[in-house]
Design a protein around this motif. Structure first.
Motif, short mmCIF file in Angstrom:
data_model
loop_
_atom_site.label_atom_id
_atom_site.label_comp_id
_atom_site.label_asym_id
_atom_site.label_seq_id
_atom_site.Cartn_x
_atom_site.Cartn_y
_atom_site.Cartn_z
N THR A 101 1.03 -1.30 0.06
CA THR A 101 -0.26 -0.33 0.11
C THR A 101 1.18 0.91 0.31
N GLY A 102 2.22 1.39 -0.22
CA GLY A 102 3.43 2.19 -0.51
C GLY A 102 3.25 3.04 -1.64
N SER A 103 4.19 4.15 -1.78
CA SER A 103 3.99 5.18 -3.58
C SER A 103 5.17 5.32 -3.44
N SER A 104 4.82 6.03 -4.67
CA SER A 104 6.64 6.46 -5.01
C SER A 104 7.59 7.51 -3.67
N ALA A 105 6.73 7.90 -3.33
CA ALA A 105 6.88 8.58 -2.70
C ALA A 105 8.11 8.88 -1.18
N VAL A 106 9.05 7.81 -1.89
CA VAL A 106 10.09 6.97 -0.60
C VAL A 106 10.06 8.66 0.30
N HIS A 107 10.67 9.44 0.36
CA HIS A 107 10.29 10.63 1.03
C HIS A 107 8.93 10.90 2.59
N GLU A 108 8.12 10.18 1.91
CA GLU A 108 6.98 10.70 3.36
C GLU A 108 6.99 8.98 3.60
N TRP A 109 7.81 7.92 3.51
CA TRP A 109 7.60 6.46 4.00
C TRP A 109 8.90 5.97 4.98
N TRP A 110 9.66 6.28 3.96
CA TRP A 110 11.12 6.30 4.08
C TRP A 110 12.13 6.92 4.64
N PRO A 111 11.66 8.33 5.56
CA PRO A 111 12.78 9.11 5.77
C PRO A 111 14.40 8.67 6.27
N GLU A 112 14.24 7.15 7.01
CA GLU A 112 15.53 6.91 8.03
C GLU A 112 16.45 6.58 6.62
N PHE A 113 16.05 6.27 5.44
CA PHE A 113 16.58 5.74 4.44
C PHE A 113 17.32 6.72 3.52
N LEU A 114 16.19 8.02 3.10
CA LEU A 114 17.24 9.37 2.09
C LEU A 114 17.14 10.14 2.61
N GLY A 115 17.96 10.99 2.44
CA GLY A 115 18.57 12.17 2.29
C GLY A 115 20.41 11.82 2.62
N GLU A 116 20.92 12.99 2.33
CA GLU A 116 22.37 13.53 2.53
C GLU A 116 23.33 12.49 3.73
#
Length: 336
Positions: free
Chosen positions: A66-81
């Motif tokens: 039930t996820g989506s392509s907006a990774v920044h919304e559901w996997w913040p621990e994985f995405l970012g500098e």
């Protein structure tokens, strides 16, 4: 290649809007996509997000049921500098899957087969994803996915072996067990018995019981809740989760995607044919996909590695209690 450092104790920084783009592609307009069921589909719409600078190599993120392509919304621990998915270093692509309800062509737009929605497969989804990568000029990918995204990663490894450098598969087997199929069957039966949203609420409640563990619920849902005094917390929690999903998800997509997962049954011989490095991560308390099952499939891979996330929170630990998981993924995705 420079070494990757990861600081698990830092809170995930927000991803600036300039670092990602939400777009829609129209694919298979000149020649149709032939689904595994034999039906052709033309003009497939694919909604997707990209992060970072376009490149011919990408990190492909595959989302859960039930996820989506907006990774920044559901996997913040994985995405970012400084994290496993770093837009300052990587070109990151995540697309909503075929048959879903987050912008990509859904069941209502696919052909009907004997009066029902055309059965789609994870391999169909991988072929759509491959066409998107070709549209974006991507020639090679490293893949990461969890839950349904992890099963879809296996489909990518089998369907597109020429594209994938390596894969991280989290909390997912290579094929569904009778137990997992049984849970999905019960959920689909609920939807068919009570169409219009009520059945989807029950389906979500069934799923949530398999996404957590007895220990997790003992820690987080003991006693009575605050929503309805005197009512067990677990009852109001499950009711809330059902209502929340019914407000944002499509029951036909739920039927289509769970059916696609159940139909994906690669043989041991097919798994032994996968030649790229794969890191498979099991979760110690996962009752949906027990860690022994995840490990057994990883052991069939010629370059498979297995690690185990120890958490009381069951299948959903990859979202709510990732601990060292981002560091493991970063080290594997970006090792020389």
């Amino acid at each position: 290649m420079t070494a990757v450092t990861y600081a698990p104790d830092l809170p995930p920084p927000p991803v600036p809007e300039r670092c990602f783009r939400q777009q829609t592609a129209r694919l298979f307009r000149e020649a149709p996509l032939l689904l595994d069921c034999g039906q052709p589909v033309s003009d497939v719409r694919v909604a997707y997000h990209t992060y970072g600078t376009p490149s011919d190599h990408a990190v492909l993120v595959l989302h859960a049921l039930t996820g989506s392509s907006a990774v920044h919304e559901w996997w913040p621990e994985f995405l970012g500098e400084g994290r496993p998915l770093d837009p300052t270093r990587d070109y990151i692509v995540c697309a909503n899957v075929l048959g879903g309800c987050a912008g990509t062509t859904g069941p209502a737009e696919l052909p009907r087969v004997q009066g029902e929605d055309a059965p789609i497969t994870l391999r169909d989804m991988a072929r759509v994803g491959r066409a998107l990568l070709e549209e974006l000029g991507v020639r090679r990918v490293s893949v990461i996915g969890a839950s349904m995204g992890g099963m879809l990663a296996y489909a990518w490894l089998l369907e597109c072996p020429d594209l994938v450098d390596r894969a991280v598969i989290i909390g997912a087997p290579a094929r569904h067990s009778p137990w997992a199929i049984g849970l999905n069957t019960a959920a689909r039966s609920a939807i068919r018995a009570a169409p219009g949203g009520e059945g989807l609420k029950v389906a979500r409640q069934i799923a949530m019981l398999s996404y957590r563990s007895p220990a997790s619920f003992a820690l987080t849902q003991a006693g009575c809740g605050t929503r309805r005094p005197g009512t067990p917390a677990i009852t109001t929690y499950l009711e809330y989760q059902g209502e929340k999903l019914a407000a944002r998800f499509c029951e036909r997509s739920y039927l289509a995607l769970t059916g696609a997962m159940d139909r994906f049954q690669p043989s041991d011989a097919e798994l032994r044919s996968i030649r790229v490095p794969v890191l498979a991560v099991g979760i110690s308390s996962d009752v949906l996909y027990p860690p022994d099952e995840v490990r057994a499939h990883a052991d069939l891979l010629p370059q498979g590695q297995y690690r185990e996330l120890v958490s009381p929170h069951g299948h959903d630990a990859f979202l709510m209690d990732p601990q060292n998981l981002p560091g493991w993924a970063a080290a594997f995705l970006h090792r020389p």
